[in-house]
Design a protein around this motif. Structure first.
Motif, PDB file in Angstrom:
ATOM      1  N   PHE A 107       0.856  -1.190   0.000  1.00  0.00           N
ATOM      2  CA  PHE A 107       0.000   0.000   0.000  1.00  0.00           C
ATOM      3  C   PHE A 107       0.889   1.237   0.000  1.00  0.00           C
ATOM      4  O   PHE A 107       1.547   1.539   0.994  1.00  0.00           O
ATOM      5  N   THR A 108       0.901   1.971  -1.117  1.00  0.00           N
ATOM      6  CA  THR A 108       1.679   3.205  -1.215  1.00  0.00           C
ATOM      7  C   THR A 108       0.735   4.391  -1.041  1.00  0.00           C
ATOM      8  O   THR A 108      -0.249   4.522  -1.770  1.00  0.00           O
ATOM      9  N   PRO A 109       1.001   5.262  -0.081  1.00  0.00           N
ATOM     10  CA  PRO A 109       0.094   6.380   0.181  1.00  0.00           C
ATOM     11  C   PRO A 109      -0.068   7.306  -1.029  1.00  0.00           C
ATOM     12  O   PRO A 109       0.873   7.555  -1.784  1.00  0.00           O
ATOM     13  N   VAL A 110      -1.274   7.817  -1.194  1.00  0.00           N
ATOM     14  CA  VAL A 110      -1.579   8.799  -2.232  1.00  0.00           C
ATOM     15  C   VAL A 110      -0.992  10.142  -1.809  1.00  0.00           C
ATOM     16  O   VAL A 110      -0.945  10.460  -0.618  1.00  0.00           O
ATOM     17  N   TYR A 111      -0.531  10.948  -2.776  1.00  0.00           N
ATOM     18  CA  TYR A 111      -0.046  12.274  -2.424  1.00  0.00           C
ATOM     19  C   TYR A 111      -0.516  13.316  -3.430  1.00  0.00           C
ATOM     20  O   TYR A 111      -0.895  12.995  -4.559  1.00  0.00           O
ATOM     21  N   LEU A 112      -0.475  14.571  -2.980  1.00  0.00           N
ATOM     22  CA  LEU A 112      -0.902  15.712  -3.779  1.00  0.00           C
ATOM     23  C   LEU A 112       0.320  16.541  -4.175  1.00  0.00           C
ATOM     24  O   LEU A 112       1.067  16.999  -3.298  1.00  0.00           O
ATOM     25  N   PHE A 113       0.550  16.699  -5.469  1.00  0.00           N
ATOM     26  CA  PHE A 113       1.640  17.491  -6.036  1.00  0.00           C
ATOM     27  C   PHE A 113       3.024  16.908  -5.739  1.00  0.00           C
ATOM     28  O   PHE A 113       3.696  16.434  -6.642  1.00  0.00           O
ATOM     29  N   ASP A 114       3.472  16.966  -4.485  1.00  0.00           N
ATOM     30  CA  ASP A 114       4.859  16.614  -4.158  1.00  0.00           C
ATOM     31  C   ASP A 114       4.889  15.731  -2.918  1.00  0.00           C
ATOM     32  O   ASP A 114       4.516  16.170  -1.824  1.00  0.00           O
ATOM     33  N   GLU A 115       5.325  14.486  -3.087  1.00  0.00           N
ATOM     34  CA  GLU A 115       5.315  13.515  -1.990  1.00  0.00           C
ATOM     35  C   GLU A 115       6.172  13.993  -0.828  1.00  0.00           C
ATOM     36  O   GLU A 115       7.316  14.405  -0.997  1.00  0.00           O
ATOM     37  N   GLY A 116       5.581  13.941   0.380  1.00  0.00           N
ATOM     38  CA  GLY A 116       6.307  14.313   1.582  1.00  0.00           C
ATOM     39  C   GLY A 116       6.226  15.777   1.946  1.00  0.00           C
ATOM     40  O   GLY A 116       6.614  16.172   3.058  1.00  0.00           O
ATOM     41  N   SER A 117       5.739  16.624   1.037  1.00  0.00           N
ATOM     42  CA  SER A 117       5.607  18.052   1.326  1.00  0.00           C
ATOM     43  C   SER A 117       4.314  18.318   2.097  1.00  0.00           C
ATOM     44  O   SER A 117       3.462  17.441   2.236  1.00  0.00           O
ATOM     45  N   THR A 118       4.182  19.538   2.588  1.00  0.00           N
ATOM     46  CA  THR A 118       2.949  19.976   3.230  1.00  0.00           C
ATOM     47  C   THR A 118       2.302  21.017   2.322  1.00  0.00           C
ATOM     48  O   THR A 118       2.906  22.057   2.041  1.00  0.00           O
ATOM     49  N   ILE A 119       1.100  20.716   1.857  1.00  0.00           N
ATOM     50  CA  ILE A 119       0.480  21.520   0.804  1.00  0.00           C
ATOM     51  C   ILE A 119      -0.969  21.824   1.151  1.00  0.00           C
ATOM     52  O   ILE A 119      -1.732  20.938   1.537  1.00  0.00           O
ATOM     53  N   SER A 120      -1.363  23.085   0.993  1.00  0.00           N
ATOM     54  CA  SER A 120      -2.758  23.494   1.072  1.00  0.00           C
ATOM     55  C   SER A 120      -3.144  24.039  -0.295  1.00  0.00           C
ATOM     56  O   SER A 120      -2.439  24.890  -0.850  1.00  0.00           O
ATOM     57  N   TRP A 121      -4.255  23.538  -0.835  1.00  0.00           N
ATOM     58  CA  TRP A 121      -4.616  23.868  -2.213  1.00  0.00           C
ATOM     59  C   TRP A 121      -6.100  24.205  -2.305  1.00  0.00           C
ATOM     60  O   TRP A 121      -6.952  23.427  -1.872  1.00  0.00           O
ATOM     61  N   THR A 122      -6.417  25.369  -2.853  1.00  0.00           N
ATOM     62  CA  THR A 122      -7.790  25.758  -3.124  1.00  0.00           C
ATOM     63  C   THR A 122      -7.973  25.789  -4.637  1.00  0.00           C
ATOM     64  O   THR A 122      -7.551  26.746  -5.297  1.00  0.00           O
ATOM     65  N   PRO A 123      -8.575  24.733  -5.213  1.00  0.00           N
ATOM     66  CA  PRO A 123      -8.611  24.596  -6.665  1.00  0.00           C
ATOM     67  C   PRO A 123      -9.742  25.325  -7.377  1.00  0.00           C
ATOM     68  O   PRO A 123      -9.852  25.250  -8.588  1.00  0.00           O
ATOM     69  N   CYS A 124     -10.608  25.978  -6.643  1.00  0.00           N
ATOM     70  CA  CYS A 124     -11.751  26.617  -7.289  1.00  0.00           C
ATOM     71  C   CYS A 124     -11.304  27.679  -8.288  1.00  0.00           C
ATOM     72  O   CYS A 124     -10.368  28.413  -8.047  1.00  0.00           O
ATOM     73  N   GLY A 125     -12.000  27.736  -9.392  1.00  0.00           N
ATOM     74  CA  GLY A 125     -11.650  28.695 -10.421  1.00  0.00           C
ATOM     75  C   GLY A 125     -12.256  28.282 -11.735  1.00  0.00           C
ATOM     76  O   GLY A 125     -13.296  27.622 -11.781  1.00  0.00           O
ATOM     77  N   GLY A 126     -11.588  28.604 -12.821  1.00  0.00           N
ATOM     78  CA  GLY A 126     -12.118  28.305 -14.139  1.00  0.00           C
ATOM     79  C   GLY A 126     -12.145  26.840 -14.479  1.00  0.00           C
ATOM     80  O   GLY A 126     -12.884  26.421 -15.373  1.00  0.00           O
ATOM     81  N   LYS A 127     -11.328  26.014 -13.769  1.00  0.00           N
ATOM     82  CA  LYS A 127     -11.243  24.593 -14.094  1.00  0.00           C
ATOM     83  C   LYS A 127     -12.104  23.715 -13.195  1.00  0.00           C
ATOM     84  O   LYS A 127     -12.209  22.520 -13.427  1.00  0.00           O
ATOM     85  N   LEU A 128     -12.682  24.299 -12.144  1.00  0.00           N
ATOM     86  CA  LEU A 128     -13.484  23.511 -11.211  1.00  0.00           C
ATOM     87  C   LEU A 128     -14.598  24.387 -10.658  1.00  0.00           C
ATOM     88  O   LEU A 128     -14.334  25.374  -9.964  1.00  0.00           O
TER      89      LEU A 128
END
Length: 410
Positions: free
Chosen positions: A277-298
């Motif tokens: 079981f390999t953990p899922v990650y967002l953007f960069d594995e091991g980093s700490t990231i806060s992301w607000t994706p709202c905009g023209g694409k969502l």
């Protein structure tokens, strides 16, 4: 190529006695049930055409009313096919059987029926009301390739019905209140999952389910929750410390009103170092990231969507956490979020989005509960593939495995 396997059935002494008042003649019902399922397979054996492979066992623990059934539907869908009650005498069966999977509800291992629990003053959450010896023996047998005659707890009558034959599947899910309670059973699991629903959300869900679907009053729901709370805190909640994957469901932080439960904040906690079981990650594995994706694409209406990813600890163990707060307006736009997630264990681009669209009518499909349940289902599929690929005595060729799980070519 699939082969026909002959599975010996493990016979057990059932924890119920025969009486004329028990759903009519218990003896006649037992003969009917067994004759419809086992006599056709030469009385004490079960014949199954399946790929020659071992059984992988997954445990899912949660309190009642916490979405286990919906989670199981998502998991079995990700693994191919639709899981349905077994054929034969299964009018009140709690089991689901699919092409590659079998789901066993651990309520079937109640040692006390509803009247017995009432007489002894215990709830179904109390270990004394459950037969862990039988649970362990039968899960071990199935993992070893031996069919079992499993008891059936009838949720309508509150009594134990005649047993049903369960044959070893490719993947066995055991779900219920206590899959992680007994260390013997934990030792049989290839992956353990815990659904951790906050008190505020659980209360809102129970009101929605029990008032709308069961016609219960608000007062009776409150009384039921209060009566179970001490046993939940003592016997169920502590099991999360043993889970490899935890899905936490909490009230949103995007709305100032702390009592708001219409919008959810969902956390996928993945322990590090879990085999296959390999953990899922967002953007960069091991980093700490806060992301607000709202905009023209969502498309995002109030209060919007916020993602978080980063390292954490869970009961002193290293873990990775992926969090989603908010809900989607349009599921087809989920592909934008999916494209920024890695280690999803998908077979093709957009598979997570496709699975979510396929079950858009399921509860939680527009928030993190559905998203993370779908991701865990795909991770379970990969775990199974890796276990089988590494098992020299029962290795499957790639094409056999794809056929077993009804996967599209890579």
């Amino acid at each position: 190529m699939s082969v026909c396997s002959l599975y010996p059935a493990l016979r057990v002494t059932m924890p119920w006695s025969c009486s004329e008042s028990h759903l009519g003649s218990c003896r006649k019902q037992l003969m009917f049930c067994v004759s419809r399922t086992t006599a056709r397979r030469r009385a004490s054996t079960g014949v199954s055409c399946s790929a020659d492979t071992r059984t992988v066992v997954i445990g899912l623990a949660a309190d009642s009313g916490c979405g286990k059934s919906t989670f199981m539907r998502r998991l079995t869908s990700a693994l191919g096919g639709v899981a349905e009650p077994p054929r034969g005498c299964g009018a009140y069966s709690n089991t689901l059987v699919g092409d590659a999977t079998t789901v066993i509800c651990l309520d079937d291992y109640h040692a006390l029926d509803r009247e017995g629990r009432k007489e002894k003053g215990v709830t179904a959450l109390d270990p004394k009301a459950n037969n862990f010896d039988l649970m362990y023996e039968q899960v071990r047998a199935l993992k070893s390739g031996v069919a079992v005659e499993k008891p059936v707890y009838n949720h309508v009558t509150g009594r134990l019905d005649p047993p049903e034959l369960i044959r070893p599947p490719n993947i066995l899910f055991i779900e219920g209140l206590h899959p992680l309670f007994d260390p013997r059973i934990r030792s049989l699991l290839d992956l353990s999952i815990y659904l951790d629903i906050s008190n505020e959300v659980k209360f809102a869900w129970k009101i929605q389910r029990d008032m709308a679907e069961r016609g219960e009053s608000l007062e009776s729901i409150k009384a039921s929750i209060k009566a179970r709370k001490s046993d939940f805190d003592m016997y169920i909640d502590p099991q999360k410390q043993y889970a490899d994957v935890i899905i936490e469901v909490l009230p949103t932080r995007l709305i100032p009103d702390k009592s708001a439960t219409e919008v959810l904040r969902v956390r996928l906690v993945m322990r590090e170092g879990v085999k296959h079981f390999t953990p899922v990650y967002l953007f960069d594995e091991g980093s700490t990231i806060s992301w607000t994706p709202c905009g023209g694409k969502l498309s995002c209406s109030y209060p919007g969507i916020r993602f978080f990813y980063g390292p954490d600890t869970y009961f002193s163990d290293e873990a990775s956490v992926l969090e989603m707060d908010g809900r989607f307006d349009r599921l087809d736009e989920l592909i934008y979020v999916e494209s920024h997630l890695s280690n999803l264990s998908t077979k093709y681009y957009g598979e997570v989005t496709q699975q979510m669209l396929k079950h858009a009518d399921f509860p939680g499909s527009n928030d993190g509960t559905g998203l993370f349940q779908t991701i865990v289902g795909l991770k379970v599929r990969q775990l199974y593939e890796q276990i089988i690929a590494g098992d020299g005595s029962h290795g499957l060729k790639r094409e056999q495995l794809r056929r077993c799980l009804r996967l599209s070519p890579v």
